[in-house]
Structure formats: C-alpha cells, structure tokens
Motif scaffolding. Sequence first.
Motif, PDB file in Angstrom:
ATOM      1  N   LEU A   5       0.798  -1.215   0.000  1.00 43.01           N
ATOM      2  CA  LEU A   5       0.000   0.000   0.000  1.00 43.01           C
ATOM      3  C   LEU A   5       0.834   1.270   0.000  1.00 43.01           C
ATOM      4  O   LEU A   5       0.293   2.356  -0.055  1.00 43.01           O
ATOM      5  N   ARG A   6       2.148   1.135   0.046  1.00 41.19           N
ATOM      6  CA  ARG A   6       3.026   2.297   0.066  1.00 41.19           C
ATOM      7  C   ARG A   6       3.040   2.965  -1.310  1.00 41.19           C
ATOM      8  O   ARG A   6       3.198   2.302  -2.323  1.00 41.19           O
ATOM      9  N   PRO A   7       2.894   4.293  -1.398  1.00 40.33           N
ATOM     10  CA  PRO A   7       2.884   4.962  -2.702  1.00 40.33           C
ATOM     11  C   PRO A   7       4.276   4.989  -3.320  1.00 40.33           C
ATOM     12  O   PRO A   7       5.297   4.936  -2.629  1.00 40.33           O
ATOM     13  N   ASN A   8       4.306   5.090  -4.634  1.00 45.36           N
ATOM     14  CA  ASN A   8       5.557   5.161  -5.373  1.00 45.36           C
ATOM     15  C   ASN A   8       6.126   6.569  -5.267  1.00 45.36           C
ATOM     16  O   ASN A   8       5.591   7.509  -5.854  1.00 45.36           O
ATOM     17  N   THR A   9       7.193   6.743  -4.519  1.00 45.09           N
ATOM     18  CA  THR A   9       7.791   8.067  -4.334  1.00 45.09           C
ATOM     19  C   THR A   9       9.014   8.273  -5.210  1.00 45.09           C
ATOM     20  O   THR A   9       9.612   9.340  -5.188  1.00 45.09           O
ATOM     21  N   ALA A  10       9.402   7.278  -5.976  1.00 46.82           N
ATOM     22  CA  ALA A  10      10.600   7.394  -6.805  1.00 46.82           C
ATOM     23  C   ALA A  10      10.367   8.312  -7.996  1.00 46.82           C
ATOM     24  O   ALA A  10      11.304   8.895  -8.516  1.00 46.82           O
ATOM     25  N   GLY A  11       9.134   8.436  -8.457  1.00 47.55           N
ATOM     26  CA  GLY A  11       8.847   9.331  -9.559  1.00 47.55           C
ATOM     27  C   GLY A  11       8.921   8.665 -10.914  1.00 47.55           C
ATOM     28  O   GLY A  11       8.273   9.079 -11.841  1.00 47.55           O
ATOM     29  N   SER A  12       9.677   7.626 -11.051  1.00 49.48           N
ATOM     30  CA  SER A  12       9.824   6.932 -12.312  1.00 49.48           C
ATOM     31  C   SER A  12       9.566   5.451 -12.113  1.00 49.48           C
ATOM     32  O   SER A  12       9.799   4.904 -11.035  1.00 49.48           O
ATOM     33  N   LEU A  13       9.109   4.814 -13.148  1.00 45.86           N
ATOM     34  CA  LEU A  13       8.832   3.386 -13.060  1.00 45.86           C
ATOM     35  C   LEU A  13      10.106   2.575 -12.870  1.00 45.86           C
ATOM     36  O   LEU A  13      10.135   1.604 -12.127  1.00 45.86           O
ATOM     37  N   PHE A  14      11.193   2.982 -13.514  1.00 44.42           N
ATOM     38  CA  PHE A  14      12.427   2.215 -13.477  1.00 44.42           C
ATOM     39  C   PHE A  14      13.411   2.677 -12.406  1.00 44.42           C
ATOM     40  O   PHE A  14      14.357   1.964 -12.103  1.00 44.42           O
ATOM     41  N   ALA A  15      13.271   3.880 -11.876  1.00 44.74           N
ATOM     42  CA  ALA A  15      14.191   4.365 -10.857  1.00 44.74           C
ATOM     43  C   ALA A  15      13.834   3.729  -9.522  1.00 44.74           C
ATOM     44  O   ALA A  15      12.748   3.926  -8.999  1.00 44.74           O
ATOM     45  N   THR A  16      14.762   2.987  -8.965  1.00 45.88           N
ATOM     46  CA  THR A  16      14.474   2.252  -7.745  1.00 45.88           C
ATOM     47  C   THR A  16      15.016   2.930  -6.502  1.00 45.88           C
ATOM     48  O   THR A  16      14.788   2.451  -5.404  1.00 45.88           O
ATOM     49  N   ASP A  17      15.741   4.011  -6.649  1.00 47.61           N
ATOM     50  CA  ASP A  17      16.210   4.762  -5.490  1.00 47.61           C
ATOM     51  C   ASP A  17      16.175   6.245  -5.828  1.00 47.61           C
ATOM     52  O   ASP A  17      15.989   6.633  -6.959  1.00 47.61           O
ATOM     53  N   ASP A  18      16.351   7.070  -4.820  1.00 51.21           N
ATOM     54  CA  ASP A  18      16.261   8.514  -5.014  1.00 51.21           C
ATOM     55  C   ASP A  18      17.624   9.190  -5.074  1.00 51.21           C
ATOM     56  O   ASP A  18      17.707  10.407  -4.972  1.00 51.21           O
ATOM     57  N   ARG A  19      18.674   8.426  -5.228  1.00 49.38           N
ATOM     58  CA  ARG A  19      20.013   9.003  -5.262  1.00 49.38           C
ATOM     59  C   ARG A  19      20.455   9.277  -6.696  1.00 49.38           C
ATOM     60  O   ARG A  19      20.104   8.534  -7.603  1.00 49.38           O
ATOM     61  N   PRO A  20      21.238  10.334  -6.913  1.00 52.38           N
ATOM     62  CA  PRO A  20      21.751  10.600  -8.263  1.00 52.38           C
ATOM     63  C   PRO A  20      22.907   9.652  -8.603  1.00 52.38           C
ATOM     64  O   PRO A  20      23.700   9.277  -7.742  1.00 52.38           O
ATOM     65  N   HIS A  21      22.975   9.264  -9.864  1.00 54.24           N
ATOM     66  CA  HIS A  21      24.035   8.387 -10.358  1.00 54.24           C
ATOM     67  C   HIS A  21      24.657   9.040 -11.588  1.00 54.24           C
ATOM     68  O   HIS A  21      24.289   8.729 -12.720  1.00 54.24           O
ATOM     69  N   HIS A  22      25.587   9.942 -11.362  1.00 57.58           N
ATOM     70  CA  HIS A  22      26.136  10.730 -12.457  1.00 57.58           C
ATOM     71  C   HIS A  22      26.972   9.886 -13.408  1.00 57.58           C
ATOM     72  O   HIS A  22      26.850  10.020 -14.629  1.00 57.58           O
ATOM     73  N   LEU A  23      27.826   9.035 -12.896  1.00 59.47           N
ATOM     74  CA  LEU A  23      28.662   8.188 -13.749  1.00 59.47           C
ATOM     75  C   LEU A  23      27.800   7.229 -14.562  1.00 59.47           C
ATOM     76  O   LEU A  23      27.998   7.077 -15.774  1.00 59.47           O
ATOM     77  N   GLN A  24      26.841   6.602 -13.938  1.00 59.01           N
ATOM     78  CA  GLN A  24      25.989   5.637 -14.617  1.00 59.01           C
ATOM     79  C   GLN A  24      25.128   6.311 -15.689  1.00 59.01           C
ATOM     80  O   GLN A  24      24.949   5.765 -16.778  1.00 59.01           O
ATOM     81  N   ASP A  25      24.627   7.519 -15.385  1.00 60.77           N
ATOM     82  CA  ASP A  25      23.829   8.240 -16.367  1.00 60.77           C
ATOM     83  C   ASP A  25      24.675   8.688 -17.551  1.00 60.77           C
ATOM     84  O   ASP A  25      24.220   8.678 -18.701  1.00 60.77           O
ATOM     85  N   ALA A  26      25.919   9.069 -17.302  1.00 59.75           N
ATOM     86  CA  ALA A  26      26.817   9.457 -18.391  1.00 59.75           C
ATOM     87  C   ALA A  26      27.137   8.261 -19.277  1.00 59.75           C
ATOM     88  O   ALA A  26      27.128   8.370 -20.514  1.00 59.75           O
ATOM     89  N   LEU A  27      27.414   7.113 -18.666  1.00 59.58           N
ATOM     90  CA  LEU A  27      27.683   5.911 -19.457  1.00 59.58           C
ATOM     91  C   LEU A  27      26.453   5.488 -20.255  1.00 59.58           C
ATOM     92  O   LEU A  27      26.566   5.030 -21.397  1.00 59.58           O
ATOM     93  N   LEU A  28      25.285   5.651 -19.671  1.00 61.89           N
ATOM     94  CA  LEU A  28      24.043   5.340 -20.367  1.00 61.89           C
ATOM     95  C   LEU A  28      23.856   6.237 -21.582  1.00 61.89           C
ATOM     96  O   LEU A  28      23.548   5.764 -22.686  1.00 61.89           O
ATOM     97  N   ALA A  29      24.060   7.526 -21.417  1.00 65.14           N
ATOM     98  CA  ALA A  29      23.884   8.472 -22.521  1.00 65.14           C
ATOM     99  C   ALA A  29      24.898   8.214 -23.635  1.00 65.14           C
ATOM    100  O   ALA A  29      24.540   8.211 -24.826  1.00 65.14           O
ATOM    101  N   VAL A  30      26.152   7.983 -23.264  1.00 64.25           N
ATOM    102  CA  VAL A  30      27.189   7.732 -24.273  1.00 64.25           C
ATOM    103  C   VAL A  30      26.901   6.438 -25.022  1.00 64.25           C
ATOM    104  O   VAL A  30      27.032   6.362 -26.244  1.00 64.25           O
TER     105      VAL A  30
END
Length: 104
Positions: A5-30
């Motif tokens: 019954l806990r609401p989805n606070t992550a904001g995105s369907l695939f984001a499983t945590d609320d922390r930023p991942h700068h290296l991972q996002d850069a590798l994803l974009a590249v």
Amino acid sequence: MAQALRPNTAGSLFATDDRPHHLQDALLAVTLVLGITALVTGFFDQLHLLSSWTGLVGIVTGASGQWVSETTRERFGLVLGLGASGVGFFLGMAHGGLFGGLFG
C-alpha cells in the motif's frame, strides 16, 4: 502487506532509489548515442569505418556501464544501447571492417 500500500515516491517506473548516479547516467547516454550512431551508419556501405568503430566503443562503454549500474532504468537503457551497438558493429564489419580499405 503494508509495503503493497506504500505509494511510489521514486517518480519513475524504473528508478528504484532517489540518489543521483552521475557516472551511470553518463555511461548510459554515451552508450545510447554510440549505439544509435552505429546502427544508423551501419546501413550505408561507405560508412563502415564509422559504424564499426562506434559500435565497438559502444559495446565497451555499455559493458562497463552494466558493470557499475545500480537501477533497472540504467540497465534497461544500457541493454538497448548495447543491442544497437552490436548490430551496428556487425553491419560495419560485414561492409568492410575496422580497417577495410585503409591499408591496401
């Protein structure tokens, strides 16, 4: 059953945590940019150098991104980029390869 019954606070369907991942996002974009470039240029015979090299670099970048990824969103995008990079790489290899026409 309280977690159901806990609401989805992550904001995105695939984001499983609320922390930023700068290296991972850069590798994803590249990886996505290299994969799309390799896939599109792989359909042209004269662009085999570009498609094979961008595909190869996209595969390496995507594999290293998979190694350090932390969320499902990152892994999903990386798999898409890896697939596009792989197809572009193999099309570039079929049309002339990494060094085709340069040494001979």
